[in-house]
Design a protein around this motif. Structure first.
Motif: not given
Length: 381
Positions: A141, A137, A167, A144-145, A163, A160
């Motif tokens: 994260t 995770p 995901n 993704d960011s 997600m 966030m």
């Protein structure tokens, strides 16, 4: 040594099959992309749900996990920081580098090694859950960011928080935690279907890794075309340069005025420009290749040497764990980079070269470090 070879053999065989299929164009040009999405969105979530839902909620309340977690956190953070500071990577790419430095191949290598060397795979099961529920995770994260641009703070917070829904890896893990905490046993048809589907995750991931090593079908043709163009281009440039020198010499003998100086100047600038671009281009490619090899070398050293060393220092001198627990922590920490690093980089559209080379190189190096750790810390020492 037999235990190590039995654990490593499927990795090399399946990766080699993927490489051969890619070189022959057997699966088509989109095979790597399609298989990668299948693993990330379908097979891996099924495997994780089955694994986590059948686990015990208190599996991490053990000092051995503290030692392993400390090594993982320290080395992953160090890999991330080095990638950002010394190699100029952006946040998402640095996250892949940190994962390549500290995320171990606990499933298809850790289990056979633990069974043959330790005689018990219970600690490896805890390692798998720790990586799935805590490490993944964090990495996802950052990915993704880091791949969504700057954006407003509220937009980043919203992404966030949502997600887990977006995901599939995190969603499957959280569903497994909920099922385990509730003590609910899913119907047999559900668990059996997840078992069958999840069993395809590791072999398909290794096939995908092998496909990526060959650069896709037609890779050889592309390189040959580049080489041919380069040679032809070189001959053309040589011809132009020779013609230029001939014309300049003729102009110098017949013209002594401004026109002669103009032609000589233009020819000189043209030759210098062509030579300059050629030298700068070659030097740039050499520097980039050298930097890539250095970055891979640093990540592999962190993974195969620094992480098990940190785990040993925490488990032994600091926590004073029994010898068999120290051996388990060190061996699990010395496992090579998991192919998940490559899959995550590919899924988020990042350069997969670093993760791909780290998986292959660390798998080779770890055969030596695992053997050395077993010899030094094993019961027969």
């Amino acid at each position: 040594m037999h235990a190590l070879l039995s654990g490593f053999a499927p990795i090399w065989i399946l990766t080699g099959i993927g490489y051969a299929a890619g070189r022959g164009g057997l699966l088509g040009e989109q095979a790597e992309s399609v298989l990668g999405r299948f693993v990330f969105h379908v097979a891996m979530p099924a495997a994780l749900f089955t694994m986590v839902s059948g686990s015990r909620p208190g599996a991490f309340a053990h000092p051995s996990m503290v030692a392993f977690a400390a090594g993982t956190a320290l080395v992953s953070a160090l890999g991330y920081a080095v990638s950002r500071r010394f190699f100029g990577r952006e946040r998402a790419e640095a996250a892949v580098s940190g994962m390549a430095s500290g995320y171990v191949n606990s499933a298809n290598l850790g289990i056979p090694v633990a069974v043959h060397v330790l005689g018990d795979a219970s600690f490896v099961a805890q390692v798998i859950l720790f990586q799935v529920l805590f490490v993944s995770p964090v990495v996802l994260t950052l990915l993704d960011s880091g791949t969504q641009g700057g954006g407003a703070a509220t937009g980043g917070l919203r992404r966030m928080l949502t997600m887990p829904v977006r995901n599939p890896v995190i969603m499957a893990s959280l569903l497994g935690v909920a099922v385990s905490a509730a003590g609910w046993q899913p119907p047999a048809v559900v668990t059996h279907s997840c078992d069958v589907l999840g069993a395809a995750a590791v072999p398909t991931a290794l096939i995908t890794l092998g496909l990526s090593l060959c650069g896709g079908p037609g890779g050889r043709k592309g390189r040959a075309a580049d080489d041919g163009t380069g040679r032809a281009g070189g001959r053309r440039e040589a011809g132009v340069a020779a013609a230029g020198r001939t014309e300049v010499a003729a102009a110098g003998r017949t013209e002594v005025g401004a026109a002669g100086r103009t032609e000589v100047g233009a020819a000189g600038r043209t030759e210098v420009g062509v030579a300059g671009r050629t030298e700068v281009g070659a030097a740039g490619r050499t520097e980039v290749a050298a930097a890539g090899r250095t970055e891979v070398g640093v990540a592999v050293a962190l993974k195969t040497v620094v992480q098990p060393l940190v785990a040993f220092l925490v488990a032994g001198p600091l926590l004073g764990l029994p010898d068999h627990q120290v051996l388990a922590v060190v061996l699990c920490s010395a496992l090579p980079t998991a192919q998940n690093a490559y899959l995550y980089a590919r899924e988020y559209g990042l350069d997969t070269g670093l993760a791909r080379h780290c998986v292959v190189a660390s798998t080779v190096v770890s055969m030596g470090t695992l053997s050395f750790g077993t010899w030094v810390l094993g019961p027969s020492r």
